[in-house]
Design a protein around this motif. Structure first.
Motif, mmCIF file in Angstrom:
data_model
loop_
_atom_site.group_PDB
_atom_site.id
_atom_site.type_symbol
_atom_site.label_atom_id
_atom_site.label_comp_id
_atom_site.label_asym_id
_atom_site.label_seq_id
_atom_site.Cartn_x
_atom_site.Cartn_y
_atom_site.Cartn_z
ATOM 1 N N GLU A 245 1.182 -13.518 -5.599
ATOM 2 C CA GLU A 245 1.704 -12.691 -4.510
ATOM 3 C C GLU A 245 1.146 -11.263 -4.586
ATOM 4 O OE1 GLU A 245 3.414 -13.591 -1.976
ATOM 5 O OE2 GLU A 245 4.610 -15.355 -2.459
ATOM 6 N N VAL A 246 0.997 -10.745 -5.797
ATOM 7 C CA VAL A 246 0.418 -9.405 -5.975
ATOM 8 C C VAL A 246 -0.998 -9.358 -5.413
ATOM 9 C CG1 VAL A 246 -0.434 -7.755 -7.676
ATOM 10 C CG2 VAL A 246 1.840 -8.746 -7.948
ATOM 11 N N GLU A 247 -1.801 -10.346 -5.766
ATOM 12 C CA GLU A 247 -3.192 -10.362 -5.296
ATOM 13 C C GLU A 247 -3.261 -10.431 -3.778
ATOM 14 O OE1 GLU A 247 -5.023 -13.576 -7.342
ATOM 15 O OE2 GLU A 247 -4.919 -12.611 -9.303
ATOM 16 N N LEU A 248 -2.403 -11.249 -3.177
ATOM 17 C CA LEU A 248 -2.399 -11.364 -1.721
ATOM 18 C C LEU A 248 -2.000 -10.039 -1.073
ATOM 19 C CD1 LEU A 248 -0.719 -14.876 -1.376
ATOM 20 C CD2 LEU A 248 -3.076 -14.304 -0.779
ATOM 21 N N ASP A 249 -0.939 -9.403 -1.591
ATOM 22 C CA ASP A 249 -0.481 -8.140 -1.002
ATOM 23 C C ASP A 249 -1.516 -7.034 -1.176
ATOM 24 O OD1 ASP A 249 1.801 -9.348 -0.168
ATOM 25 O OD2 ASP A 249 3.147 -8.354 -1.580
ATOM 26 N N GLU A 250 -2.167 -6.992 -2.319
ATOM 27 C CA GLU A 250 -3.246 -6.020 -2.513
ATOM 28 C C GLU A 250 -4.337 -6.212 -1.473
ATOM 29 O OE1 GLU A 250 -4.748 -6.343 -6.499
ATOM 30 O OE2 GLU A 250 -3.692 -4.535 -7.107
ATOM 31 N N ASN A 251 -4.763 -7.461 -1.305
ATOM 32 C CA ASN A 251 -5.847 -7.756 -0.371
ATOM 33 C C ASN A 251 -5.455 -7.456 1.072
ATOM 34 O OD1 ASN A 251 -7.492 -8.609 -2.480
ATOM 35 N ND2 ASN A 251 -6.914 -10.760 -2.266
ATOM 36 N N GLU A 252 -4.167 -7.560 1.371
ATOM 37 C CA GLU A 252 -3.702 -7.335 2.746
ATOM 38 C C GLU A 252 -3.407 -5.862 3.032
ATOM 39 O OE1 GLU A 252 -0.510 -9.985 3.852
ATOM 40 O OE2 GLU A 252 -1.496 -11.699 2.916
ATOM 41 N N GLY A 253 -3.459 -4.994 2.003
ATOM 42 C CA GLY A 253 -3.325 -3.568 2.255
ATOM 43 C C GLY A 253 -2.035 -2.920 1.798
ATOM 44 N N ALA A 254 -1.293 -3.557 0.907
ATOM 45 C CA ALA A 254 -0.072 -2.931 0.384
ATOM 46 C C ALA A 254 -0.431 -1.679 -0.412
ATOM 47 C CB ALA A 254 0.700 -3.907 -0.499
ATOM 48 N N ASP A 255 0.450 -0.681 -0.340
ATOM 49 C CA ASP A 255 0.291 0.547 -1.112
ATOM 50 C C ASP A 255 1.148 0.546 -2.370
ATOM 51 O OD1 ASP A 255 -1.371 2.252 0.845
ATOM 52 O OD2 ASP A 255 0.265 1.498 2.083
ATOM 53 N N PHE A 256 2.233 -0.220 -2.349
ATOM 54 C CA PHE A 256 3.126 -0.401 -3.492
ATOM 55 C C PHE A 256 3.504 -1.879 -3.539
ATOM 56 C CE2 PHE A 256 3.940 3.648 -1.485
ATOM 57 C CZ PHE A 256 4.100 4.574 -2.506
ATOM 58 N N VAL A 257 3.753 -2.381 -4.734
ATOM 59 C CA VAL A 257 4.327 -3.716 -4.887
ATOM 60 C C VAL A 257 5.678 -3.573 -5.569
ATOM 61 C CG1 VAL A 257 2.139 -4.942 -4.908
ATOM 62 C CG2 VAL A 257 3.080 -4.091 -7.065
ATOM 63 N N MET A 258 6.560 -4.533 -5.320
ATOM 64 C CA MET A 258 7.913 -4.429 -5.854
ATOM 65 C C MET A 258 8.351 -5.743 -6.482
ATOM 66 S SD MET A 258 11.575 -3.727 -3.949
ATOM 67 C CE MET A 258 10.960 -2.416 -2.899
ATOM 68 N N VAL A 259 9.160 -5.615 -7.539
ATOM 69 C CA VAL A 259 9.841 -6.751 -8.157
ATOM 70 C C VAL A 259 11.333 -6.567 -7.931
ATOM 71 C CG1 VAL A 259 10.321 -7.979 -10.306
ATOM 72 C CG2 VAL A 259 8.041 -7.013 -9.910
ATOM 73 N N LYS A 260 11.999 -7.635 -7.489
ATOM 74 C CA LYS A 260 13.435 -7.580 -7.203
ATOM 75 C C LYS A 260 14.051 -8.931 -7.555
ATOM 76 C CE LYS A 260 16.729 -6.911 -3.396
ATOM 77 N NZ LYS A 260 16.905 -6.788 -1.930
ATOM 78 N N PRO A 261 15.140 -8.923 -8.349
ATOM 79 C CA PRO A 261 15.823 -7.834 -9.056
ATOM 80 C C PRO A 261 14.969 -7.260 -10.194
ATOM 81 C CG PRO A 261 17.249 -9.780 -8.835
ATOM 82 C CD PRO A 261 15.859 -10.197 -8.496
ATOM 83 N N ALA A 262 15.549 -6.255 -10.855
ATOM 84 C CA ALA A 262 14.814 -5.576 -11.927
ATOM 85 C C ALA A 262 15.243 -6.060 -13.312
ATOM 86 C CB ALA A 262 15.002 -4.064 -11.806
ATOM 87 N N GLY A 263 16.505 -5.848 -13.666
ATOM 88 C CA GLY A 263 16.963 -6.091 -15.028
ATOM 89 C C GLY A 263 16.691 -7.490 -15.559
ATOM 90 N N PRO A 264 17.003 -8.554 -14.792
ATOM 91 C CA PRO A 264 16.744 -9.906 -15.300
ATOM 92 C C PRO A 264 15.272 -10.308 -15.261
ATOM 93 C CG PRO A 264 18.499 -9.890 -13.638
ATOM 94 C CD PRO A 264 17.787 -8.578 -13.555
ATOM 95 N N TYR A 265 14.418 -9.452 -14.711
ATOM 96 C CA TYR A 265 13.017 -9.801 -14.501
ATOM 97 C C TYR A 265 12.075 -8.775 -15.122
ATOM 98 C CZ TYR A 265 14.953 -13.266 -11.376
ATOM 99 O OH TYR A 265 15.674 -14.332 -10.876
ATOM 100 N N LEU A 266 12.447 -8.241 -16.271
ATOM 101 C CA LEU A 266 11.602 -7.252 -16.937
ATOM 102 C C LEU A 266 10.245 -7.838 -17.319
ATOM 103 C CD1 LEU A 266 14.191 -5.477 -19.276
ATOM 104 C CD2 LEU A 266 13.398 -4.731 -17.023
ATOM 105 N N ASP A 267 10.227 -9.122 -17.667
ATOM 106 C CA ASP A 267 8.951 -9.749 -18.003
ATOM 107 C C ASP A 267 8.030 -9.820 -16.786
ATOM 108 O OD1 ASP A 267 10.807 -11.607 -16.880
ATOM 109 O OD2 ASP A 267 9.578 -13.289 -17.570
ATOM 110 N N VAL A 268 8.612 -10.000 -15.599
ATOM 111 C CA VAL A 268 7.807 -10.038 -14.384
ATOM 112 C C VAL A 268 7.260 -8.647 -14.076
ATOM 113 C CG1 VAL A 268 7.782 -10.618 -11.930
ATOM 114 C CG2 VAL A 268 9.194 -11.956 -13.511
ATOM 115 N N ILE A 269 8.092 -7.626 -14.246
ATOM 116 C CA ILE A 269 7.625 -6.249 -14.042
ATOM 117 C C ILE A 269 6.434 -5.962 -14.957
ATOM 118 C CG2 ILE A 269 8.233 -3.807 -14.237
ATOM 119 C CD1 ILE A 269 11.140 -4.624 -13.608
#
Length: 337
Positions: A245-269
């Protein structure tokens, strides 16, 4: 008798001044984004599902933004509660130029032109079915027709004065479609903060209560309506999928990417941080907020200490910015140092 130890790491922990000098992770108010709830009623309403938070009238919202600016919070993200009579299957109220959301953006910008206004781009507040996308007669979520509505919504926000639009819907291709439309309409300076890895999480319950935006039951609409958002939000079991998903959003022109939720997903961050050069945001969601509030209210934890530790953990995992309902409290605590 002292041992002969040439290496004593505790020496670097001996005083507060030394600890501050060697701290590897820092937290300041500039890294915080404050989520705010609003409605079209004239009165501000305390939220039962989120103690300490309020659903603001437009006037109250403007006043609250002024209050937190004085604390050092200069970034807010807005979430609207839309009257049931304005909701529809296709969420057309999402792009009404005289609707609650654009009026709120304009009011904030008129009173506080320097504040960074981030807007939520999704259909769930406007959908009579309670989903982020259009539900077809078979109970499926229509991706491409939904993106067409999201594009109109994002353009409306930009025209009203939004600095950053934040699509939270998790439809495929929406970042690129929004970027193309904003650029073509002369809004090339409006940024996109994509909810890149938004998980189908059980931690969202208090938020949905604050906005009355939970998916509706099938019986209410006379058609099958999914009771969850698992066909478009991410599976909590997955990490590698987030990097796709990060690669797709980068290629499509995102300026920021987000992970949600935060606390249970620290490994994803952490994985996202190591996979991209874009700024990474993380959302400490309503369930995380409420668990800390409830534990503190029961006397089992020190609220300030736990909040600060939780945010440091999110920063340490790699988040550049944190969306948190604790933002005003944290800014106040940081100013006391």
């Amino acid at each position: 008798m002292p041992q002969d130890l040439p290496q004593r790491p505790r020496r670097n922990r001996r005083t507060a001044a030394i600890r501050a000098m060697v701290a590897e992770t820092r937290l300041d108010a500039g890294q915080l984004i404050y989520p705010l709830f609003l409605h079209d009623d004239p009165n501000d309403v305390a939220l039962d599902s989120l103690p300490g938070l309020t659903r603001w009238s437009v006037d109250g919202l403007v006043g609250e933004v002024g209050r937190v600016i004085a604390l050092g919070i200069d970034k807010v993200v807005l979430f609207p509660k839309i009257a049931d009579g304005l909701k529809s299957v296709t969420g057309d109220e999402a792009y009404n130029p005289e609707g609650l959301y654009p009026r709120a953006i304009r009011a904030i910008k008129a009173a506080h032109p320097g504040v960074c206004v981030i807007t939520d781009v999704a259909l769930d507040p406007y959908s009579s079915d309670g989903h982020d996308g259009i539900v077809n007669d078979d109970g499926g979520i229509e991706n491409d027709p939904t993106v067409e509505v999201l594009v109109k919504q994002a353009l409306l926000h930009a025209e009203a004065g939004a600095d950053i639009v934040a699509p939270s819907d998790m439809m495929d291709g929406r970042v690129g479609a929004i970027r193309d439309t904003l650029d073509a309409a002369g809004h090339a300076d409006v940024s996109i903060m994509s909810y890149t890895a938004k998980y189908a999480s059980a931690y969202y319950g208090p938020f949905r209560g604050a906005l009355d935006s939970a998916p509706k039951s099938s019986a209410e609409g006379g058609k099958p309506i999914p009771g969850d958002k698992k066909t478009y939000q991410m599976d909590p079991a997955n990490v590698r999928e987030a990097l796709r998903e990060v690669e797709l959003d980068e290629n499509e022109g995102a300026d920021f990417v987000m992970v949600k939720p935060a606390g249970p997903y620290l490994d994803v961050i952490r994985a996202v941080r190591e996979h991209t050069h874009l700024p990474v945001a993380a959302y400490q969601v309503s369930g995380e907020y409420l668990m800390i509030k409830a534990a503190a209210a029961s006397g089992w934890v020190d609220e300030r200490a736990v909040v600060m530790e939780s945010l440091l953990g999110i920063r340490r995992a790699g988040a550049d910015a944190i969306l948190t309902y604790f933002a005003p409290q944290v800014a106040g605590w940081l100013s006391e140092k």
